[in-house]
Design a protein around this motif. Structure first.
Motif, PDB file in Angstrom:
ATOM      1  N   MET A   1       0.749  -0.984   0.601  1.00 11.95           N
ATOM      2  CA  MET A   1      -0.116  -0.345  -0.245  1.00 11.95           C
ATOM      3  C   MET A   1       1.311   1.204  -0.004  1.00 11.95           C
ATOM      4  N   LEU A   2       1.097   2.016  -0.989  1.00  9.39           N
ATOM      5  CA  LEU A   2       1.005   3.747  -0.926  1.00  9.39           C
ATOM      6  C   LEU A   2       0.545   4.489  -0.986  1.00  9.39           C
ATOM      7  N   ALA A   3       0.607   5.947  -0.468  1.00 13.43           N
ATOM      8  CA  ALA A   3       0.158   6.499  -0.505  1.00 13.43           C
ATOM      9  C   ALA A   3       0.883   8.271  -0.462  1.00 13.43           C
ATOM     10  N   ILE A   4       0.360   8.906  -1.133  1.00 13.20           N
ATOM     11  CA  ILE A   4       1.389   9.916  -2.164  1.00 13.20           C
ATOM     12  C   ILE A   4       0.627  11.278  -2.148  1.00 13.20           C
ATOM     13  N   ARG A   5       1.379  12.577  -1.804  1.00 13.94           N
ATOM     14  CA  ARG A   5       0.536  13.881  -1.682  1.00 13.94           C
ATOM     15  C   ARG A   5       0.901  14.148  -2.951  1.00 13.94           C
ATOM     16  N   LEU A   6       0.717  14.718  -4.473  1.00 15.75           N
ATOM     17  CA  LEU A   6       0.192  15.471  -5.394  1.00 15.75           C
ATOM     18  C   LEU A   6      -0.110  16.966  -5.423  1.00 15.75           C
ATOM     19  N   PRO A   7       0.810  17.728  -5.964  1.00 15.38           N
ATOM     20  CA  PRO A   7       0.190  18.845  -6.168  1.00 15.38           C
ATOM     21  C   PRO A   7      -0.696  18.972  -6.838  1.00 15.38           C
ATOM     22  N   ALA A   8      -1.697  20.054  -6.499  1.00 16.57           N
ATOM     23  CA  ALA A   8      -3.186  20.287  -6.437  1.00 16.57           C
ATOM     24  C   ALA A   8      -3.320  20.678  -8.598  1.00 16.57           C
TER      25      ALA A   8
END
Length: 74
Positions: A1-8
């Motif tokens: 499982m991987l969670a990433i934040r991306l620029p809007a």
């Protein structure tokens, strides 16, 4: 499982692509990672090799040396 934040902006582009194609955002994130992982690994190894050469822990070989050592020289 991987969670990433991306620029809007990237998140919006990914959402638009997913909506337009009927695929999921996860599908495209996975594809992008798989497409570039080999390149990132190669870059890391090349940088490590360069550091070893500059530090004198490794050396380079000319084509002539390799051919001679492998018995391929004319």
């Amino acid at each position: 499982m991987l969670a990433i934040r991306l620029p809007a902006e990237v998140e919006a582009r990914l959402e638009a692509l997913a909506r337009a194609t009927g695929r999921t955002k996860t599908f495209y994130a996975r594809e992008a990672i798989l497409e570039h992982l080999d390149d990132l690994e190669d870059l890391y190894l090349a940088e490590q090799r360069l550091m070893d050469i500059r530090a004198g822990r490794s050396r380079t070989y000319t084509l002539d040396e390799v051919e001679r050592d492998l018995g391929l020289a004319d």
